[in-house]
Design a protein around this motif. Structure first.
Motif, PDB file in Angstrom:
ATOM      1  N   TYR A  18       9.730  -1.600  -9.673  1.00  0.00           N
ATOM      2  CA  TYR A  18      11.554  -0.644  -9.243  1.00  0.00           C
ATOM      3  C   TYR A  18      11.220   0.545  -8.037  1.00  0.00           C
ATOM      4  O   TYR A  18      10.139   1.670  -8.089  1.00  0.00           O
ATOM      5  CB  TYR A  18      12.246   0.486 -10.238  1.00  0.00           C
ATOM      6  CG  TYR A  18      13.227   0.646  -9.985  1.00  0.00           C
ATOM      7  CD1 TYR A  18      14.444   0.645 -10.531  1.00  0.00           C
ATOM      8  CD2 TYR A  18      13.623   2.123  -8.955  1.00  0.00           C
ATOM      9  CE1 TYR A  18      15.818   1.276 -10.047  1.00  0.00           C
ATOM     10  CE2 TYR A  18      14.279   2.315  -8.370  1.00  0.00           C
ATOM     11  CZ  TYR A  18      15.769   2.877  -9.149  1.00  0.00           C
ATOM     12  OH  TYR A  18      17.040   1.940  -9.290  1.00  0.00           O
ATOM     13  N   PRO A  19      11.670  -0.447  -6.920  1.00  0.00           N
ATOM     14  CA  PRO A  19      11.333   0.494  -5.700  1.00  0.00           C
ATOM     15  C   PRO A  19      11.576   2.223  -5.606  1.00  0.00           C
ATOM     16  O   PRO A  19      12.331   2.098  -5.511  1.00  0.00           O
ATOM     17  CB  PRO A  19      11.511   0.194  -4.263  1.00  0.00           C
ATOM     18  CG  PRO A  19      12.338  -0.954  -4.741  1.00  0.00           C
ATOM     19  CD  PRO A  19      12.552  -1.426  -6.167  1.00  0.00           C
ATOM     20  N   HIS A  20      10.668   2.879  -5.722  1.00  0.00           N
ATOM     21  CA  HIS A  20      10.748   4.544  -5.553  1.00  0.00           C
ATOM     22  C   HIS A  20      10.747   4.769  -3.837  1.00  0.00           C
ATOM     23  O   HIS A  20       9.429   4.970  -3.141  1.00  0.00           O
ATOM     24  CB  HIS A  20      10.001   5.368  -6.272  1.00  0.00           C
ATOM     25  CG  HIS A  20      10.617   5.605  -7.405  1.00  0.00           C
ATOM     26  ND1 HIS A  20      11.781   5.157  -8.095  1.00  0.00           N
ATOM     27  CD2 HIS A  20       9.142   4.816  -8.755  1.00  0.00           C
ATOM     28  CE1 HIS A  20      11.736   4.886  -9.155  1.00  0.00           C
ATOM     29  NE2 HIS A  20      10.161   5.336  -9.586  1.00  0.00           N
ATOM     30  N   SER A  21      11.692   5.384  -2.855  1.00  0.00           N
ATOM     31  CA  SER A  21      11.531   5.623  -2.155  1.00  0.00           C
ATOM     32  C   SER A  21      12.339   7.272  -1.550  1.00  0.00           C
ATOM     33  O   SER A  21      13.398   7.516  -2.390  1.00  0.00           O
ATOM     34  CB  SER A  21      12.246   4.689  -0.944  1.00  0.00           C
ATOM     35  OG  SER A  21      12.509   3.376  -0.834  1.00  0.00           O
ATOM     36  N   LEU A  22      11.767   7.965  -0.483  1.00  0.00           N
ATOM     37  CA  LEU A  22      12.265   9.183  -0.440  1.00  0.00           C
ATOM     38  C   LEU A  22      12.759   9.380   0.391  1.00  0.00           C
ATOM     39  O   LEU A  22      12.941   8.592   2.070  1.00  0.00           O
ATOM     40  CB  LEU A  22      11.389  10.048  -0.303  1.00  0.00           C
ATOM     41  CG  LEU A  22      11.230  11.696   0.146  1.00  0.00           C
ATOM     42  CD1 LEU A  22      11.543  12.693  -1.188  1.00  0.00           C
ATOM     43  CD2 LEU A  22      10.206  12.390   0.251  1.00  0.00           C
ATOM     44  N   VAL A  23      14.181  10.125   0.803  1.00  0.00           N
ATOM     45  CA  VAL A  23      14.506  10.218   1.606  1.00  0.00           C
ATOM     46  C   VAL A  23      15.138  11.586   1.801  1.00  0.00           C
ATOM     47  O   VAL A  23      15.418  12.435   1.442  1.00  0.00           O
ATOM     48  CB  VAL A  23      16.464   9.484   1.038  1.00  0.00           C
ATOM     49  CG1 VAL A  23      17.886   9.899   1.823  1.00  0.00           C
ATOM     50  CG2 VAL A  23      16.362   8.465   0.685  1.00  0.00           C
ATOM     51  N   TRP A  24      15.321  11.817   3.221  1.00  0.00           N
ATOM     52  CA  TRP A  24      15.356  12.737   3.563  1.00  0.00           C
ATOM     53  C   TRP A  24      16.079  13.651   5.288  1.00  0.00           C
ATOM     54  O   TRP A  24      16.749  11.921   5.711  1.00  0.00           O
ATOM     55  CB  TRP A  24      14.232  13.960   3.706  1.00  0.00           C
ATOM     56  CG  TRP A  24      13.090  13.281   4.984  1.00  0.00           C
ATOM     57  CD1 TRP A  24      13.264  13.492   6.116  1.00  0.00           C
ATOM     58  CD2 TRP A  24      12.651  12.061   4.705  1.00  0.00           C
ATOM     59  NE1 TRP A  24      12.012  12.443   7.027  1.00  0.00           N
ATOM     60  CE2 TRP A  24      11.548  11.928   6.398  1.00  0.00           C
ATOM     61  CE3 TRP A  24      11.749  11.090   3.589  1.00  0.00           C
ATOM     62  CZ2 TRP A  24      10.422  10.826   6.544  1.00  0.00           C
ATOM     63  CZ3 TRP A  24      11.009  10.300   3.914  1.00  0.00           C
ATOM     64  CH2 TRP A  24      10.493  10.065   4.948  1.00  0.00           C
ATOM     65  N   ARG A  25      16.690  14.339   5.606  1.00  0.00           N
ATOM     66  CA  ARG A  25      17.372  14.189   6.807  1.00  0.00           C
ATOM     67  C   ARG A  25      16.283  14.403   8.056  1.00  0.00           C
ATOM     68  O   ARG A  25      14.898  15.016   7.973  1.00  0.00           O
ATOM     69  CB  ARG A  25      17.852  15.503   7.202  1.00  0.00           C
ATOM     70  CG  ARG A  25      19.269  15.078   8.142  1.00  0.00           C
ATOM     71  CD  ARG A  25      20.856  16.441   7.924  1.00  0.00           C
ATOM     72  NE  ARG A  25      20.140  17.381   8.691  1.00  0.00           N
ATOM     73  CZ  ARG A  25      20.825  18.290   8.916  1.00  0.00           C
ATOM     74  NH1 ARG A  25      22.249  18.006   8.024  1.00  0.00           N
ATOM     75  NH2 ARG A  25      21.063  19.353   9.396  1.00  0.00           N
TER      76      ARG A  25
END
Length: 308
Positions: free
Chosen positions: A268-275
């Motif tokens: 399961y690929p976890h990504s960090l998302v930010w502005r």
């Protein structure tokens, strides 16, 4: 209420002289006197008695003094709440017991002095809107397609969470040391909480089922991981897929079997998302920690949906 006038009142009360308060604030004595006069007019009371010896608080001034201090404290808290260097980093995880939460907990353990505010937003659309709008600083998500990210929002894949098969002692696969996705075809795999048009992890399992011809469903109520383990332990035909993080600890007597899935291994690929323009200094620390400690993504022999 004019907080600068309140600030001037406090300094004048402390020093006993308008001139000293004006010097501290970098304004003229006349400006300080005008601020106090305006405050007295707003409150409709006299706050000071003026004489050649200075300014002394009246009874009303003494009554107002603790409230004026409270106003200054509230102002300081309000300013701190929106200053990146002062406020906690606000991060979203899809669930408190998840691989994403485990990643964030690892960062907290490595940097315990850093303040974190952990929230859970179930829907990816809601989470992306919250990142874009500044309600949260970052979110951990399965980003199936980077093209869904709003303008000015970035993502980086930080961890591939291996999935294992979980079965009870009477399940036909209980004796296997490893299994392949092909061997899971024909066995019921229960992933509680999946809904037809649900969150992104529902999309992930839908693609996994389609890729390998698996029967994955979320039929029935879900009362947490203990309930999941109880069902699996008592079943002869129900299995589940569980992520490597966080680890499960089952009660004595359950005799559950956690079996690695190989050739390929679903992750399961976890990504960090930010502005992109978020200036919070702790966000940079979090990204650096994940880059240094996360498992390399896209390892040989692993499987993720196309485009992940």
């Amino acid at each position: 209420m004019d907080l600068e006038a309140v600030r001037t009142f406090l300094l004048a009360a402390q020093t006993g002289r308008f001139q000293d308060a004006a010097t501290e604030l970098g304004i003229t004595q006349q400006a300080a006197s005008k601020r106090i006069a305006a405050l007295e007019k707003e409150l409709a009371v006299r706050l000071f008695t003026r004489s050649a010896r200075g300014a002394q608080l009246t009874i009303d001034g003494q009554a107002f003094l603790p409230h004026a201090r409270a106003l200054m404290q509230a102002e300081a808290k309000a300013l701190a709440s929106v200053r990146p260097e002062r406020r906690a980093l606000r991060v979203d995880v899809i669930a408190k017991r998840s691989g994403m939460s485990a990643l964030l907990r690892g960062f907290h353990e490595a940097r315990p002095e850093v303040e974190l505010d952990v929230v859970t937003l179930v829907d990816i659309g809601q989470a992306l809107d919250a990142v874009r709008g500044g309600e949260i600083d970052a979110t951990f998500r399965y980003v199936a397609d980077v093209r869904v990210l709003p303008p000015g929002v970035e993502s980086a894949r930080v961890f591939d969470d291996r999935l294992d098969l979980l079965v009870g002692p009477r399940h036909p696969l209980a004796g296997a040391r490893t299994v392949t996705p092909a061997q899971l075809a024909g066995h019921r795999i229960w992933i509680p909480g999946i809904v037809p048009d649900g969150v992104e992890w529902s999309v992930y399992y839908k693609k996994l089922a389609a890729e390998f011809g698996l029967s994955i469903d979320g039929i029935g109520p879900f009362f947490g991981s203990d309930h999941l383990m109880d069902v699996i332990a008592d079943s002869v035909d129900v299995a589940s897929l569980v992520a490597e993080k966080p680890r499960l600890a089952w009660p004595d007597g359950h005799d559950l079997r956690r079996i690695p899935v190989l050739d390929p291994t679903p992750v399961y690929p976890h990504s960090l998302v930010w502005r992109s323009d978020n200036p919070h200094p702790v966000l940079a620390l979090l990204r650096g920690h994940l880059a240094a400690t996360g498992r390399p993504v896209g390892a040989p022999g692993s499987w993720t949906p196309a485009g992940a």
